[in-house]
Write a protein that holds these residues in place. Sequence first.
Motif, PDB file in Angstrom:
ATOM      1  N   TRP A 196     -44.401 -59.051  15.915  1.00 51.84           N
ATOM      2  CA  TRP A 196     -43.662 -57.791  16.038  1.00 51.84           C
ATOM      3  C   TRP A 196     -43.366 -57.230  14.662  1.00 51.84           C
ATOM      4  CZ3 TRP A 196     -43.702 -56.399  20.934  1.00 51.84           C
ATOM      5  CH2 TRP A 196     -43.812 -57.403  21.900  1.00 51.84           C
ATOM      6  N   THR A 197     -43.687 -55.957  14.460  1.00 54.48           N
ATOM      7  CA  THR A 197     -43.413 -55.285  13.207  1.00 54.48           C
ATOM      8  C   THR A 197     -42.685 -53.991  13.520  1.00 54.48           C
ATOM      9  OG1 THR A 197     -45.492 -56.148  12.357  1.00 54.48           O
ATOM     10  CG2 THR A 197     -44.460 -54.386  11.096  1.00 54.48           C
ATOM     11  N   PHE A 198     -41.505 -53.807  12.924  1.00 55.06           N
ATOM     12  CA  PHE A 198     -40.718 -52.602  13.152  1.00 55.06           C
ATOM     13  C   PHE A 198     -40.383 -51.937  11.829  1.00 55.06           C
ATOM     14  CE2 PHE A 198     -39.499 -55.575  16.600  1.00 55.06           C
ATOM     15  CZ  PHE A 198     -40.061 -54.881  17.655  1.00 55.06           C
ATOM     16  N   THR A 199     -40.327 -50.615  11.856  1.00 57.37           N
ATOM     17  CA  THR A 199     -39.924 -49.847  10.685  1.00 57.37           C
ATOM     18  C   THR A 199     -38.655 -49.080  11.035  1.00 57.37           C
ATOM     19  OG1 THR A 199     -41.299 -47.960  11.355  1.00 57.37           O
ATOM     20  CG2 THR A 199     -42.307 -49.578   9.866  1.00 57.37           C
ATOM     21  N   PRO A 200     -37.839 -48.764  10.025  1.00 60.12           N
ATOM     22  CA  PRO A 200     -36.565 -48.103  10.306  1.00 60.12           C
ATOM     23  C   PRO A 200     -36.677 -46.591  10.581  1.00 60.12           C
ATOM     24  CG  PRO A 200     -36.780 -48.504   7.961  1.00 60.12           C
ATOM     25  CD  PRO A 200     -37.975 -49.142   8.628  1.00 60.12           C
ATOM     26  N   ASP A 201     -37.878 -46.030  10.469  1.00 62.20           N
ATOM     27  CA  ASP A 201     -38.014 -44.579  10.563  1.00 62.20           C
ATOM     28  C   ASP A 201     -38.118 -44.036  11.987  1.00 62.20           C
ATOM     29  OD1 ASP A 201     -40.510 -45.797  10.824  1.00 62.20           O
ATOM     30  OD2 ASP A 201     -41.591 -44.086  10.002  1.00 62.20           O
ATOM     31  N   ARG A 202     -38.323 -44.921  12.990  1.00 58.43           N
ATOM     32  CA  ARG A 202     -38.490 -44.465  14.374  1.00 58.43           C
ATOM     33  C   ARG A 202     -37.774 -45.413  15.326  1.00 58.43           C
ATOM     34  NH1 ARG A 202     -43.843 -45.467  14.316  1.00 58.43           N
ATOM     35  NH2 ARG A 202     -43.923 -45.374  16.545  1.00 58.43           N
ATOM     36  N   PRO A 203     -37.396 -44.930  16.503  1.00 58.78           N
ATOM     37  CA  PRO A 203     -36.713 -45.803  17.457  1.00 58.78           C
ATOM     38  C   PRO A 203     -37.553 -47.039  17.807  1.00 58.78           C
ATOM     39  CG  PRO A 203     -36.582 -43.510  18.186  1.00 58.78           C
ATOM     40  CD  PRO A 203     -37.519 -43.551  16.999  1.00 58.78           C
ATOM     41  N   ILE A 204     -36.870 -48.159  17.969  1.00 60.48           N
ATOM     42  CA  ILE A 204     -37.533 -49.431  18.262  1.00 60.48           C
ATOM     43  C   ILE A 204     -38.307 -49.348  19.575  1.00 60.48           C
ATOM     44  CG2 ILE A 204     -37.179 -51.893  18.754  1.00 60.48           C
ATOM     45  CD1 ILE A 204     -36.700 -51.223  15.842  1.00 60.48           C
ATOM     46  N   TYR A 205     -37.747 -48.687  20.595  1.00 62.24           N
ATOM     47  CA  TYR A 205     -38.445 -48.659  21.884  1.00 62.24           C
ATOM     48  C   TYR A 205     -39.797 -47.968  21.770  1.00 62.24           C
ATOM     49  CZ  TYR A 205     -37.793 -43.761  23.282  1.00 62.24           C
ATOM     50  OH  TYR A 205     -37.864 -42.397  23.369  1.00 62.24           O
ATOM     51  N   LEU A 206     -39.903 -46.936  20.913  1.00 64.35           N
ATOM     52  CA  LEU A 206     -41.191 -46.272  20.708  1.00 64.35           C
ATOM     53  C   LEU A 206     -42.180 -47.205  20.021  1.00 64.35           C
ATOM     54  CD1 LEU A 206     -40.164 -42.671  19.573  1.00 64.35           C
ATOM     55  CD2 LEU A 206     -41.196 -43.349  21.755  1.00 64.35           C
ATOM     56  N   GLN A 207     -41.686 -47.967  19.068  1.00 61.75           N
ATOM     57  CA  GLN A 207     -42.552 -48.901  18.361  1.00 61.75           C
ATOM     58  C   GLN A 207     -42.992 -50.034  19.298  1.00 61.75           C
ATOM     59  OE1 GLN A 207     -41.311 -49.754  14.175  1.00 61.75           O
ATOM     60  NE2 GLN A 207     -39.587 -48.411  14.676  1.00 61.75           N
ATOM     61  N   LEU A 208     -42.090 -50.488  20.158  1.00 56.99           N
ATOM     62  CA  LEU A 208     -42.455 -51.502  21.161  1.00 56.99           C
ATOM     63  C   LEU A 208     -43.501 -50.933  22.111  1.00 56.99           C
ATOM     64  CD1 LEU A 208     -39.020 -53.055  22.153  1.00 56.99           C
ATOM     65  CD2 LEU A 208     -40.964 -54.283  21.178  1.00 56.99           C
TER      66      LEU A 208
END
Length: 126
Positions: free
Chosen positions: A3-15
């Motif tokens: 799992w890789t997440f960035t702070p620029d977009r909501p987590i649910y969209l990245q998921l």
Amino acid sequence: MTWTFTPDRPIYLQLQEQFKLAIVSGLFKPGGKIPAVRELAEDASVNPNTVQRALTELERDGLVHTQRTSGRFVTEDVTVIEKAKSEMAMELIDVFLEKMAAIGYGKSETVKIISEKEEVSAHANS
């Protein structure tokens, strides 16, 4: 999954994007069972509600479906998966072309560079 997440977009969209990638790449097989929400949330270190929201969006897109007592499953409709794969490819191409334009390359120049790169790669692998 990694799992890789960035702070620029909501987590649910990245998921949602990462689940979609898992489906179109074949990591989650057509007709295959998707792990439970709590299991995915624990694995990704996120709130279960966030995972639930991402999967609900994928359900709206037709990529997954819920069977009441059995859980969530990837669609068996390969045309839906291929359509999602094509849409993802187009989005990536758009981003790539924008970046190439930002450094001064037009579409035809970009295609030429890609062809040259492909030829170099083909010769290196033979």
